[in-house]
Design a protein around this motif. Sequence first.
Motif, short mmCIF file in Angstrom:
data_model
loop_
_atom_site.label_atom_id
_atom_site.label_comp_id
_atom_site.label_asym_id
_atom_site.label_seq_id
_atom_site.Cartn_x
_atom_site.Cartn_y
_atom_site.Cartn_z
N VAL A 111 0.82 -1.21 0.00
CA VAL A 111 0.00 0.00 0.00
C VAL A 111 0.85 1.26 0.00
CG1 VAL A 111 -2.05 -1.02 1.04
CG2 VAL A 111 -0.26 -0.14 2.52
N LEU A 112 2.13 1.14 0.36
CA LEU A 112 2.99 2.32 0.38
C LEU A 112 4.41 1.91 0.05
CD1 LEU A 112 3.26 5.40 1.27
CD2 LEU A 112 4.12 4.47 3.40
N GLN A 113 5.03 2.64 -0.87
CA GLN A 113 6.42 2.40 -1.19
C GLN A 113 7.07 3.76 -1.41
OE1 GLN A 113 6.91 -0.94 -3.55
NE2 GLN A 113 9.13 -0.94 -3.42
N LYS A 114 7.85 4.17 -0.42
CA LYS A 114 8.52 5.46 -0.50
C LYS A 114 10.02 5.25 -0.46
CE LYS A 114 6.99 7.91 2.90
NZ LYS A 114 6.29 8.73 3.87
N GLY A 115 10.74 6.22 -0.97
CA GLY A 115 12.19 6.12 -0.91
C GLY A 115 12.77 6.07 -2.31
N ARG A 116 14.05 6.28 -2.40
CA ARG A 116 14.72 6.28 -3.70
C ARG A 116 15.18 4.87 -4.03
NH1 ARG A 116 16.30 10.28 -0.63
NH2 ARG A 116 15.84 12.43 -1.22
N ALA A 117 14.64 4.35 -5.09
CA ALA A 117 14.99 2.97 -5.48
C ALA A 117 16.41 2.91 -6.04
CB ALA A 117 13.99 2.47 -6.52
N ALA A 118 16.89 4.04 -6.61
CA ALA A 118 18.21 4.05 -7.24
C ALA A 118 19.32 3.83 -6.22
CB ALA A 118 18.42 5.35 -7.97
N SER A 119 19.17 4.41 -5.05
CA SER A 119 20.22 4.26 -4.03
C SER A 119 19.71 3.34 -2.92
CB SER A 119 20.62 5.62 -3.48
OG SER A 119 19.47 6.33 -3.07
N SER A 120 20.22 2.12 -2.93
CA SER A 120 19.69 1.12 -2.01
C SER A 120 20.09 1.38 -0.56
CB SER A 120 20.16 -0.27 -2.43
OG SER A 120 21.58 -0.29 -2.43
N HIS A 121 21.12 2.19 -0.32
CA HIS A 121 21.55 2.40 1.06
C HIS A 121 20.67 3.42 1.77
CE1 HIS A 121 23.62 5.63 -1.15
NE2 HIS A 121 23.56 6.31 -0.02
N LEU A 122 19.88 4.19 1.03
CA LEU A 122 18.97 5.12 1.68
C LEU A 122 17.77 4.35 2.21
CD1 LEU A 122 19.18 8.17 -0.65
CD2 LEU A 122 19.19 8.31 1.81
N ARG A 123 17.21 4.86 3.27
CA ARG A 123 16.10 4.16 3.91
C ARG A 123 14.87 4.18 3.01
NH1 ARG A 123 14.90 5.14 10.12
NH2 ARG A 123 16.81 3.97 10.29
N GLN A 124 14.34 3.02 2.80
CA GLN A 124 13.14 2.88 1.98
C GLN A 124 12.01 2.43 2.88
OE1 GLN A 124 13.35 -0.17 -0.97
NE2 GLN A 124 11.92 0.83 -2.33
N THR A 125 10.85 3.06 2.72
CA THR A 125 9.70 2.68 3.53
C THR A 125 8.73 1.89 2.66
OG1 THR A 125 9.94 4.69 4.81
CG2 THR A 125 7.86 3.54 5.01
N ARG A 126 8.43 0.68 3.10
CA ARG A 126 7.44 -0.14 2.40
C ARG A 126 6.44 -0.62 3.42
NH1 ARG A 126 9.98 -4.99 -0.28
NH2 ARG A 126 11.18 -4.96 1.62
N ILE A 127 5.17 -0.53 3.07
CA ILE A 127 4.12 -1.04 3.94
C ILE A 127 3.19 -1.90 3.08
CG2 ILE A 127 2.13 -0.43 5.38
CD1 ILE A 127 3.61 2.04 6.27
#
Length: 153
Positions: free
Chosen positions: A54-70
């Motif tokens: 239902v939610l996918q935030k964050g930069r997919a290009a840089s995997s080391h940045l925190r990505q929020t997935r719900i």
Amino acid sequence: METSVGTQQQGGASAGAGGAKPGMRKPVFTKVDQLKPGTNGHTLTVNVVSSKTVLQKGRAASSHLRQTRIAECLIGDETGTIVFTARNEQVDLMKPNTTVILRNAKIDMFKGSMRLAVDKWGRVEVTEPAKFVVKEDNNLSLIEYELVNVVDE
């Protein structure tokens, strides 16, 4: 006014036992239909019926940045189903037809209905397939609760 507080049976060891590690006790497994609003510390074995991101935030290009997935996952056992809110790494574990053990799960209220969640104090672990059939016609997340303020006289 009746308040229900989740009860957990303590293990047979007494607190005064010499050298016993405090806090470690055999988990009491809860069934889905025993879940109540405002309770926590549940350990359940459930099957994942479905999972929807239902939610996918964050930069997919840089995997080391925190990505929020719900993801909202419909999970259940032989007594009923409930919506489980999976976050980040939990999303990868909650695949349909997988059996998982949820440790130290809590009930969150979302728009008046119960959702099950496991925060940083709990654990989601995949286990061998369960032998039960999920009872899909008893979805606890479809029951609406109303917040009622009780005034003691």
